[in-house]
Design an enzyme around this catalytic site. Sequence first.
Site, short mmCIF file in Angstrom:
data_model
loop_
_atom_site.label_atom_id
_atom_site.label_comp_id
_atom_site.label_asym_id
_atom_site.label_seq_id
_atom_site.Cartn_x
_atom_site.Cartn_y
_atom_site.Cartn_z
CB SER A 185 12.66 -1.65 1.05
OG SER A 185 11.61 -2.22 0.30
CE LYS A 221 9.03 -1.24 2.32
NZ LYS A 221 8.64 0.17 2.08
CE LYS A 276 8.70 -2.94 -1.36
NZ LYS A 276 7.66 -1.89 -1.31
CG ASP A 331 5.34 -1.99 1.13
OD1 ASP A 331 4.12 -2.01 0.86
OD2 ASP A 331 6.12 -1.09 0.72
CD GLU A 375 5.21 0.64 3.31
OE1 GLU A 375 6.14 0.14 3.99
OE2 GLU A 375 5.43 1.42 2.37
CG ASP A 435 4.01 3.89 0.16
OD1 ASP A 435 3.87 4.99 -0.39
OD2 ASP A 435 4.93 3.10 -0.16
CE LYS A 475 7.55 5.31 -0.64
NZ LYS A 475 7.00 4.28 -1.54
N GLY A 492 11.12 5.33 0.41
CA GLY A 492 12.01 5.55 -0.72
C GLY A 492 11.39 5.03 -2.00
O1 OSB Z 1 6.37 0.73 -1.60
O2 OSB Z 1 7.97 1.67 -0.57
C1 OSB Z 1 7.51 1.18 -1.61
C2 OSB Z 1 10.24 1.08 -4.28
C3 OSB Z 1 9.51 1.38 -5.41
C4 OSB Z 1 8.15 1.58 -5.29
C5 OSB Z 1 7.52 1.47 -4.04
C6 OSB Z 1 8.25 1.18 -2.91
C7 OSB Z 1 9.64 0.96 -3.04
C8 OSB Z 1 10.50 0.56 -1.92
C9 OSB Z 1 11.98 0.87 -2.08
O3 OSB Z 1 10.11 -0.03 -0.94
C10 OSB Z 1 12.57 1.57 -0.93
C11 OSB Z 1 13.92 2.13 -1.29
O4 OSB Z 1 14.00 3.11 -2.06
O5 OSB Z 1 14.91 1.60 -0.79
MG MG Z 2 5.49 1.03 0.30
#
Ligand code: OSB
Ligand code: MG
Length: 374
Positions: free
Chosen positions: A138, A164, A166, A192, A217, A242, A266, A294
Amino acid sequence: MLEVRTVRLREIRLPLREPFRISSGVTHDRRILLVQLVDGNGREAWGECVAGETPAYSAETIDTARLVLREWLVPRLLGGPIAEPAAVSPMLDAGVRGHRMAKAALEMACWVLEAECRGVALAALLGGTREVIEVGISLGIQPTPADLAARATAAAAEGYRRIKLKIQPGADVAFVEAVRAVVGPDLPLSVDANAAYALADAAHLARLDRFGLVMLEQPLDADDLRRHALLQRQLATPLCLDESITSAARAEDALELDSARIVNVKPGRVGGFLAARAIHDLCARRGVPVWCGGMLESGIGRAHNVALAALPNFTLPGDLSPSRRYWARDIVSPEWTMSADGRVAVPLTQPGLGVAVDLNRVDDLTVHLEERHA
Ligand code: OSB
Ligand code: MG
């Protein structure tokens, strides 16, 4: 039979190697709440609370979780025998609404304790069948498309099976286009938004369709299942939820409404392994793929996630990056690693978590500690 004699709640501070920016904010150092259970035989088991430092991703924060654990949840667990870990969620849910991240930290530690007592791997106890899991990365929001493309190139070279990105308004189409251009047409890509868009952005989001993304996402607000369904009708890209999926019932609603065609699971977000497994089973029955998300967990939370992702319907790569991606040094040994072809091995030969918690290091990082006895 579980009997919890002592619960330690401790906050550690773990600096990220580099800040992680998503649409709802940036994280520099993680404040992580760890839960340590000790039973009558001196066996120990660890849980990790995934709540963030701010109430941006969800209403919970590490500080609300600590309060709820101390005042409401930990007292219920202490003393009396607990028939099985599946009995923990009902105990914690009775008369306590929400606070799923706080509940999950305790519930997941109970599954670890049961695995330790029975001498089986956590993944096996949960019903996991997979020995290796595909890993996705991510990537946080970067200043320019070129910066993001450079990160993506490096991630592809490291072997990640899915990247992924952001996104947020102002950092979306051009950024995805730059990444697609450098990684080529075949590498699975997803985006995401962490709830940064509105339904009125549908036509703009449809501009992402031409990049062949595996999923988009959580574009809209967590509470907005109906609007996600309306958005899905205007997009070719499958939606994944999510933040919206807080329980198996919510997942069922989302699938009935066609608000999501893929589900991010999660365990820390949904109250623990029992609920996470129920969501997995529901999606499996309906032919909907799931993957393990995660929350910038330490090596303890990663052990929980890897164990869960061994279940059969986790068919898409998980956000399960190796320790070195996040931390100069993790708090477990061995640290989590990824093979050159982008896979993480599920520890199946040792009982419990499958990694040892480095207690000296945890002590060094601890900024707050409280303990309750039966
Ligand atoms: O939306 O998946 C998410 C991290 C913090 C809060 C929300 C998200 C995330 C990540 C990190 O995408 C994924 C990772 O732990 O590598
Ligand atoms: Mg997410």
